[in-house]
Design an enzyme around this catalytic site. Sequence first.
Site, PDB file in Angstrom:
ATOM      1  N   ASP A  84       0.423  -1.976  -0.238  1.00 34.56           N
ATOM      2  CA  ASP A  84      -0.308   0.348   0.077  1.00 34.56           C
ATOM      3  C   ASP A  84       0.651   1.125  -0.292  1.00 34.56           C
ATOM      4  OD1 ASP A  84       1.165  -0.811   2.079  1.00 34.56           O
ATOM      5  OD2 ASP A  84      -0.949  -0.049   3.655  1.00 34.56           O
TER       6      ASP A  84
ATOM      7  N   PHE B 186      -0.131  11.571   7.880  1.00 33.75           N
ATOM      8  CA  PHE B 186      -0.399  10.859   8.219  1.00 33.75           C
ATOM      9  C   PHE B 186      -2.074   9.946   7.277  1.00 33.75           C
ATOM     10  CE2 PHE B 186      -1.923   6.863  10.416  1.00 33.75           C
ATOM     11  CZ  PHE B 186      -0.348   5.903  10.181  1.00 33.75           C
TER      12      PHE B 186
HETATM   13  P1  IMP Z   1       8.259   1.582   6.327  1.00 35.98           P
HETATM   14  O1  IMP Z   1       8.392   0.124   6.842  1.00 35.98           O
HETATM   15  O2  IMP Z   1       8.162   2.736   7.566  1.00 35.98           O
HETATM   16  O3  IMP Z   1       8.298   2.214   5.112  1.00 35.98           O
HETATM   17  O4  IMP Z   1       6.302   1.931   6.891  1.00 35.98           O
HETATM   18  C1  IMP Z   1       5.647   0.416   5.802  1.00 35.98           C
HETATM   19  C2  IMP Z   1       4.031   0.350   7.022  1.00 35.98           C
HETATM   20  O5  IMP Z   1       4.195   1.445   7.404  1.00 35.98           O
HETATM   21  C3  IMP Z   1       3.458   0.298   5.661  1.00 35.98           C
HETATM   22  O6  IMP Z   1       3.037  -0.661   5.389  1.00 35.98           O
HETATM   23  C4  IMP Z   1       2.005   1.216   6.360  1.00 35.98           C
HETATM   24  O7  IMP Z   1       1.144  -0.410   7.374  1.00 35.98           O
HETATM   25  C5  IMP Z   1       2.932   2.062   7.716  1.00 35.98           C
HETATM   26  N1  IMP Z   1       2.917   3.499   7.359  1.00 35.98           N
HETATM   27  C6  IMP Z   1       3.453   4.381   6.772  1.00 35.98           C
HETATM   28  N2  IMP Z   1       2.817   5.254   6.186  1.00 35.98           N
HETATM   29  C7  IMP Z   1       1.448   4.825   6.995  1.00 35.98           C
HETATM   30  C8  IMP Z   1       0.578   6.236   6.690  1.00 35.98           C
HETATM   31  O8  IMP Z   1       0.820   7.585   6.546  1.00 35.98           O
HETATM   32  N3  IMP Z   1      -0.810   5.276   7.496  1.00 35.98           N
HETATM   33  C9  IMP Z   1      -0.846   4.162   7.649  1.00 35.98           C
HETATM   34  N4  IMP Z   1       0.271   2.887   7.693  1.00 35.98           N
HETATM   35  C10 IMP Z   1       0.706   3.855   7.164  1.00 35.98           C
END
Ligand code: IMP
Length: 176
Positions: free
Chosen positions: A99, A151
Amino acid sequence: MVLEEILLPAEEIGRKVEELAREINQDYAGRRVTVVGVLKGAYVFVADLLRHLDPLLEVRLDFISVSSYGNAQKSSGEVRLLKDLEESVEGKNVLLVEDIVDTGLTLDYLCRLLWARRPADLRVCVLLDKRSRRVVKVPLDYVGFVIPDRFVVGYGLDCAGMYRHLPYVAAVRVEE
Ligand code: IMP
């Protein structure tokens, strides 16, 4: 939590999903592909994307589930595997569908995990890219939208387990 504004209306997301599917159809023409959806966030995106893939393409679907932020809005940097794939991806053309990519830690973890299983090919498709927050470089083959550092919820994405059902992507503010 306050819904601040709709960043991506449902129609705009729909057009983008069709566009991504067109690219994927061209790139995978005549080949088999195993789509790996990352739960839970990518469930809506995967469902929409697959329905736009060429009926003649040999598409398999599997899911993997990793821990995300829980109730917090910051990445802990630790990724935990909650549910593994059901089928082997050895020798397969894998298309990982996520996503959102934020710090990149989750995708980095998933790519390492999948490459270790010796697929023939591994490509990554993400709907949302919060590029400004990246701490680890991850190769992205298909990107829907580059979004600002806010977010977001909806279209599968949650805040504390809620709002996944919204048909659009909205920015939220969480009150302390
Ligand atoms: P990363 O490991 O920091 O790249 O984060 C990825 C995961 O964090 C995604 O698969 C989402 O589950 C969650 N995530 C990151 N940003 C958001 C956001 O703005 N809304 C909701 N979930 C988020």
